[in-house]
Scaffold this motif. Structure first.
Motif, PDB file in Angstrom:
ATOM      1  N   ASN A  42      42.095  38.053  30.825  1.00  0.00           N
ATOM      2  CA  ASN A  42      43.190  37.391  31.511  1.00  0.00           C
ATOM      3  C   ASN A  42      44.329  38.052  31.537  1.00  0.00           C
ATOM      4  N   ASP A  43      44.387  39.310  31.115  1.00  0.00           N
ATOM      5  CA  ASP A  43      45.851  39.895  30.998  1.00  0.00           C
ATOM      6  C   ASP A  43      46.131  40.544  32.524  1.00  0.00           C
ATOM      7  N   PHE A  44      44.958  40.876  33.036  1.00  0.00           N
ATOM      8  CA  PHE A  44      44.914  41.468  34.395  1.00  0.00           C
ATOM      9  C   PHE A  44      45.015  40.634  35.413  1.00  0.00           C
ATOM     10  N   VAL A  45      46.095  40.186  35.898  1.00  0.00           N
ATOM     11  CA  VAL A  45      46.287  39.059  36.880  1.00  0.00           C
ATOM     12  C   VAL A  45      47.334  39.341  37.999  1.00  0.00           C
ATOM     13  N   ASN A  46      47.908  40.476  37.640  1.00  0.00           N
ATOM     14  CA  ASN A  46      48.977  41.047  38.593  1.00  0.00           C
ATOM     15  C   ASN A  46      48.696  42.063  39.641  1.00  0.00           C
ATOM     16  N   ALA A  47      49.045  42.173  40.673  1.00  0.00           N
ATOM     17  CA  ALA A  47      49.023  43.082  41.812  1.00  0.00           C
ATOM     18  C   ALA A  47      50.364  43.524  42.045  1.00  0.00           C
ATOM     19  N   GLY A  48      50.685  44.731  42.196  1.00  0.00           N
ATOM     20  CA  GLY A  48      51.973  45.050  42.832  1.00  0.00           C
ATOM     21  C   GLY A  48      53.112  44.334  41.918  1.00  0.00           C
ATOM     22  N   GLY A  49      52.839  44.153  40.647  1.00  0.00           N
ATOM     23  CA  GLY A  49      53.923  43.395  39.690  1.00  0.00           C
ATOM     24  C   GLY A  49      54.091  41.871  39.960  1.00  0.00           C
ATOM     25  N   VAL A  50      53.130  41.305  40.744  1.00  0.00           N
ATOM     26  CA  VAL A  50      52.971  39.787  41.206  1.00  0.00           C
ATOM     27  C   VAL A  50      51.769  39.089  40.610  1.00  0.00           C
ATOM     28  N   LYS A  51      51.962  38.168  40.133  1.00  0.00           N
ATOM     29  CA  LYS A  51      51.003  37.353  39.532  1.00  0.00           C
ATOM     30  C   LYS A  51      50.221  36.528  40.783  1.00  0.00           C
ATOM     31  N   LEU A  52      48.882  36.840  40.943  1.00  0.00           N
ATOM     32  CA  LEU A  52      48.265  36.384  42.100  1.00  0.00           C
ATOM     33  C   LEU A  52      47.202  35.383  41.513  1.00  0.00           C
ATOM     34  N   ALA A  53      47.270  34.184  42.196  1.00  0.00           N
ATOM     35  CA  ALA A  53      46.282  32.974  41.836  1.00  0.00           C
ATOM     36  C   ALA A  53      44.824  33.541  42.007  1.00  0.00           C
ATOM     37  N   GLY A  54      44.530  34.254  42.889  1.00  0.00           N
ATOM     38  CA  GLY A  54      43.012  34.625  43.079  1.00  0.00           C
ATOM     39  C   GLY A  54      42.720  35.487  41.894  1.00  0.00           C
ATOM     40  N   LEU A  55      43.596  36.157  41.191  1.00  0.00           N
ATOM     41  CA  LEU A  55      43.275  37.073  40.268  1.00  0.00           C
ATOM     42  C   LEU A  55      43.216  36.186  39.007  1.00  0.00           C
ATOM     43  N   VAL A  56      43.900  35.303  38.886  1.00  0.00           N
ATOM     44  CA  VAL A  56      43.963  34.249  37.599  1.00  0.00           C
ATOM     45  C   VAL A  56      42.538  33.510  37.721  1.00  0.00           C
ATOM     46  N   LYS A  57      42.139  33.176  38.828  1.00  0.00           N
ATOM     47  CA  LYS A  57      41.008  32.655  38.939  1.00  0.00           C
ATOM     48  C   LYS A  57      39.717  33.500  38.549  1.00  0.00           C
ATOM     49  N   ARG A  58      39.850  34.602  39.051  1.00  0.00           N
ATOM     50  CA  ARG A  58      38.537  35.639  39.153  1.00  0.00           C
ATOM     51  C   ARG A  58      38.570  35.723  37.615  1.00  0.00           C
ATOM     52  N   ARG A  59      39.797  36.474  36.710  1.00  0.00           N
ATOM     53  CA  ARG A  59      39.870  36.558  35.294  1.00  0.00           C
ATOM     54  C   ARG A  59      39.143  35.653  34.698  1.00  0.00           C
ATOM     55  N   GLY A  60      39.627  34.313  35.092  1.00  0.00           N
ATOM     56  CA  GLY A  60      38.954  33.060  34.158  1.00  0.00           C
ATOM     57  C   GLY A  60      37.526  33.185  34.010  1.00  0.00           C
ATOM     58  N   VAL A  61      37.081  33.371  35.393  1.00  0.00           N
ATOM     59  CA  VAL A  61      35.258  32.976  35.632  1.00  0.00           C
ATOM     60  C   VAL A  61      35.012  34.480  34.687  1.00  0.00           C
ATOM     61  N   GLU A  62      35.706  35.595  35.010  1.00  0.00           N
ATOM     62  CA  GLU A  62      35.116  36.779  34.355  1.00  0.00           C
ATOM     63  C   GLU A  62      35.188  36.555  32.435  1.00  0.00           C
ATOM     64  N   SER A  63      36.287  35.900  32.204  1.00  0.00           N
ATOM     65  CA  SER A  63      36.526  35.595  30.709  1.00  0.00           C
ATOM     66  C   SER A  63      35.511  34.543  30.064  1.00  0.00           C
ATOM     67  N   ARG A  64      35.329  33.755  31.012  1.00  0.00           N
ATOM     68  CA  ARG A  64      34.275  32.711  30.545  1.00  0.00           C
ATOM     69  C   ARG A  64      32.762  33.155  30.507  1.00  0.00           C
ATOM     70  N   LEU A  65      32.485  34.081  31.604  1.00  0.00           N
ATOM     71  CA  LEU A  65      31.004  34.633  31.305  1.00  0.00           C
ATOM     72  C   LEU A  65      30.770  35.562  30.234  1.00  0.00           C
ATOM     73  N   CYS A  66      31.999  36.275  30.040  1.00  0.00           N
ATOM     74  CA  CYS A  66      32.039  37.462  28.978  1.00  0.00           C
ATOM     75  C   CYS A  66      31.730  36.732  27.678  1.00  0.00           C
ATOM     76  N   LEU A  67      32.551  35.462  27.581  1.00  0.00           N
ATOM     77  CA  LEU A  67      32.539  34.905  26.128  1.00  0.00           C
ATOM     78  C   LEU A  67      31.159  34.132  26.083  1.00  0.00           C
ATOM     79  N   THR A  68      30.299  33.905  27.167  1.00  0.00           N
ATOM     80  CA  THR A  68      28.962  33.299  26.943  1.00  0.00           C
ATOM     81  C   THR A  68      28.116  33.895  26.385  1.00  0.00           C
ATOM     82  N   PRO A  69      27.278  33.262  25.260  1.00  0.00           N
ATOM     83  CA  PRO A  69      26.206  33.989  24.376  1.00  0.00           C
ATOM     84  C   PRO A  69      25.009  34.000  25.503  1.00  0.00           C
ATOM     85  N   GLU A  70      24.330  35.217  25.407  1.00  0.00           N
ATOM     86  CA  GLU A  70      22.943  35.065  26.262  1.00  0.00           C
ATOM     87  C   GLU A  70      22.117  34.216  25.655  1.00  0.00           C
ATOM     88  N   ASP A  71      21.127  33.908  26.519  1.00  0.00           N
ATOM     89  CA  ASP A  71      20.359  32.863  26.211  1.00  0.00           C
ATOM     90  C   ASP A  71      19.061  33.432  25.617  1.00  0.00           C
TER      91      ASP A  71
END
Length: 181
Positions: free
Chosen positions: A152-181
């Protein structure tokens, strides 16, 4: 008077299917991980300039794009396979990817695909010094949950926080924290 050109899209699911057939055994990223990347990037046959200012086509491909070419499904799958393999190499070589579970690997591959390997490893501090990222340090220590939370630290592009990156990093972080079945 200029006419605005309409985007020529393609189906991410079709490209994922082609990847599964043509590149089986060459790519570790799961269909779920590919869908995460594909949904975040979208799929376009016609080249366009992305928010980072790079000529882009297919599913986020920026290497050797011909501005006047409309890409076929096979061409898009081939470009994407090369790009995903590059991101996977980054994760394996720099983030102990072979030690990660599938969800962690998929999330980190998505991040490396989007940001580029060097941007995931290094940042420039306020004094102008290049420093290793905390996410890199967490991966070196095999601290997977801490690594996942740093996406979730990586949400800026060109020094600007982008909503699309906030959303993408949130999805990535949730998947990353999900234990495998």
């Amino acid at each position: 008077m200029s006419m605005k050109r309409r985007a020529v899209t393609c189906a991410v699911s079709v490209i994922i299917g082609l990847m599964g057939v043509k590149y089986a055994g060459e790519i570790r990223t799961s269909p779920q991980g590919l869908a995460l990347i594909g949904d975040a990037e979208s799929c376009r046959r016609d080249p366009y300039v992305c928010p980072a200012g790079k000529l882009t086509a297919g599913i986020g491909s920026t290497t050797a794009i011909d501005a006047h070419h409309f890409y076929s499904d096979d061409e898009i799958a081939s470009m994407w396979a090369d790009d995903v393999k590059t991101a996977e190499r980054c994760v394996n070589q720099n983030f102990n990817g072979r030690e990660m579970n599938q969800n962690q690997f998929d999330a980190m591959t998505s991040a490396a695909f989007n940001m580029g390997c060097l941007n995931l490893i290094w940042y420039t501090d306020r004094t102008g010094k290049r420093v290793k990222t905390t996410i890199w340090r967490n991966a070196q220590a095999l601290q997977w949950d801490a690594m996942c939370r740093r996406l979730n630290d990586f949400v800026n592009a060109g020094g600007v926080k982008l909503a699309g990156l906030v959303k993408r990093r949130g999805v990535e972080s949730r998947l990353c924290l999900t234990p495998e079945d």
